[in-house]
Design a protein around this motif. Sequence first.
Motif, PDB file in Angstrom:
ATOM      1  N   TRP A 180       0.568  -0.266 -10.296  1.00  0.00           N
ATOM      2  CA  TRP A 180      -0.031  -1.156  -9.308  1.00  0.00           C
ATOM      3  C   TRP A 180      -0.234  -2.506  -9.981  1.00  0.00           C
ATOM      4  O   TRP A 180      -0.869  -2.608 -11.026  1.00  0.00           O
ATOM      5  CB  TRP A 180      -1.346  -0.579  -8.821  1.00  0.00           C
TER       6      TRP A 180
ATOM      7  N   GLN B 100       1.577   5.903  -7.406  1.00  0.00           N
ATOM      8  CA  GLN B 100       0.902   4.668  -7.013  1.00  0.00           C
ATOM      9  C   GLN B 100       0.877   4.519  -5.490  1.00  0.00           C
ATOM     10  O   GLN B 100      -0.125   4.072  -4.911  1.00  0.00           O
ATOM     11  CB  GLN B 100       1.604   3.460  -7.648  1.00  0.00           C
TER      12      GLN B 100
ATOM     13  N   GLN C 273      -1.815   6.892  -4.242  1.00  0.00           N
ATOM     14  CA  GLN C 273      -3.154   6.446  -4.614  1.00  0.00           C
ATOM     15  C   GLN C 273      -3.609   5.269  -3.769  1.00  0.00           C
ATOM     16  O   GLN C 273      -4.808   5.119  -3.484  1.00  0.00           O
ATOM     17  CB  GLN C 273      -3.191   6.058  -6.090  1.00  0.00           C
ATOM     18  N   HIS C 274      -2.676   4.432  -3.360  1.00  0.00           N
ATOM     19  CA  HIS C 274      -3.041   3.219  -2.622  1.00  0.00           C
ATOM     20  C   HIS C 274      -2.667   3.306  -1.150  1.00  0.00           C
ATOM     21  O   HIS C 274      -2.539   2.288  -0.476  1.00  0.00           O
ATOM     22  CB  HIS C 274      -2.395   2.001  -3.286  1.00  0.00           C
ATOM     23  N   ASN C 275      -2.496   4.533  -0.678  1.00  0.00           N
ATOM     24  CA  ASN C 275      -2.376   4.791   0.762  1.00  0.00           C
ATOM     25  C   ASN C 275      -1.196   4.057   1.405  1.00  0.00           C
ATOM     26  O   ASN C 275      -1.300   3.519   2.508  1.00  0.00           O
ATOM     27  CB  ASN C 275      -3.683   4.405   1.470  1.00  0.00           C
TER      28      ASN C 275
ATOM     29  N   ARG D 295       5.491  -2.129   3.017  1.00  0.00           N
ATOM     30  CA  ARG D 295       4.314  -1.288   3.096  1.00  0.00           C
ATOM     31  C   ARG D 295       4.356  -0.473   4.374  1.00  0.00           C
ATOM     32  O   ARG D 295       4.333  -1.026   5.470  1.00  0.00           O
ATOM     33  CB  ARG D 295       3.051  -2.148   3.066  1.00  0.00           C
TER      34      ARG D 295
END
Length: 533
Positions: free
Chosen positions: A276, A315, A318-320, A418
């Motif tokens: 990240w 990653q 973890q960061h949705n 994203r």
Amino acid sequence: MPEPNSMVLFWITAFCCLGIATSENPGFQTRITAAGLNYANKEAIVQLSKSVRGQKINVPPGKAGPVSYSITDAEITEFSPPSSSSLKPIAGSGLKWSASDIGLAMSGRFRYSFRKIIKISDHGSFDISVSGVSFSVQVDLVSMPYTPLWCSTYSDSLIALIFLFLNGMDTNGRPSIRAGPCTSDIGSVSIKFHGRWAWAYNLFRRQFEKKIQRLLKEKMCILISHSLNTDAEKSLSLLKVTLGIGEMLELSYKLTRPPQFTSDYMETYHKGEIDWKSAPAPPPFRAPSLPPWKDTSRMMYLWVSDFMMNSLFYQAQQHNLLSYNLTAQDLPENAQGVLNTTCTSSLCIGNLIPELNKYPSCQLELQMRSTKMPQISVVNGSIETKMAGLIALYVRPMKTSSTLYFKPGEKENPVLGRLKSSTKTFGDFIFTMNANMTVTGQISVAEKVMHYKVTNMTITASLQNSTIPNVTERALNFLIKNAVERFIQPSIDFLGKKGIRLPLGKMSLKNAKLVLLKDAFVIATDLVYHTED
């Protein structure tokens, strides 16, 4: 803009991969064979030949006894490349660069003054030709403390393009080049003066030639060592150690241990971890040992561990990032009706779940999110990815949907987009199901692009909770089948066909072969350097 010093450029390119980090299994490994180094040497000589011609030579004014002199407008007018040259690995040490029978010619202007009893001065021009120049230099590798510096690498340098991922520096040490033993020789020197007193100067030119020959032989290794120890070392300290992936992620490719040299190749070992960007944190797992590979027939070999992609998935989880809202607008136009609650054809979810009739003229939206980190591995000659997640179904009036950050095809590289909804859903909740997906596929590489093709995709689902009765397994399979066949697999194949462009700059791969091994794949390839791209 002036050309960079060619010798500096060559050594930066040849050693941009060197550095020191903590000892651990690499996630990324390279092997440059003798054939690759030989090709690099040939291309470097070509680039050297182009850049040397026309270079200005700065000669500071000097004084020899009562004679003061200055040389101006000194310029290399001709450069004859070596009749033979080589760049070879030295087992357990480093590289050795040698060349023989180099020739060059230069011209310039001179001015001198002599004062004893009376002052005598004159000026004119000269031409010098030098032939039979040869040298051999060994490059030793050391490590030393460093202060991080960040800038772009030389975009035109040959091995820098080969090793775009291979630059290494960290808080424990940084790559450092040091010139080792060096020998040089000058075959012959010829000088000719032009000017008012040229006839007199030319009577003594043999003495001048011998002195210049002796000075050049003494200075040759000094110049080479300075290029390595000062110029190349300074430029090397500016090399990157990370590669940005979109706006949020970055690939770290610092070295996990020093490079290794045999008589046939050099190897470098890199972290290959995706972090990240704003808050790097290692995943709670380590890279497995990379499988051995004995072949040295190609110029370059690249090992890519599944650790690299698994660190990306870690990653993302973890960061949705691994969530997506699938709506009718994501489906082909002729299939958008499958999510309708009011059916105009037999291929429609409203026919399979009659209880949806209480939501007339609506459509279903599938909110998908990963519940644990996906796992990627090499299994039976294919790349296998396993995912688990939740799929929540909501119903909403037609022509209403969430706003998404990402839709396939909207971005230059959609994989890096994203995959997360940017708005909340205000439709009525219908039911949630657990889903497990296994995707197998094949990867290939052509020129500068790595491609992926799905060969099989399976999803199993089970109902978790529901606000409506009588949700059958047939209805679940219908939803899953249509999601896979009409959206998920076509989207993955779309991205895979477009591929990931490898950051090779002016390099492209030739005769590339990709081999899947345990926990990794290896790209065996030759290289082509394009002067114009």
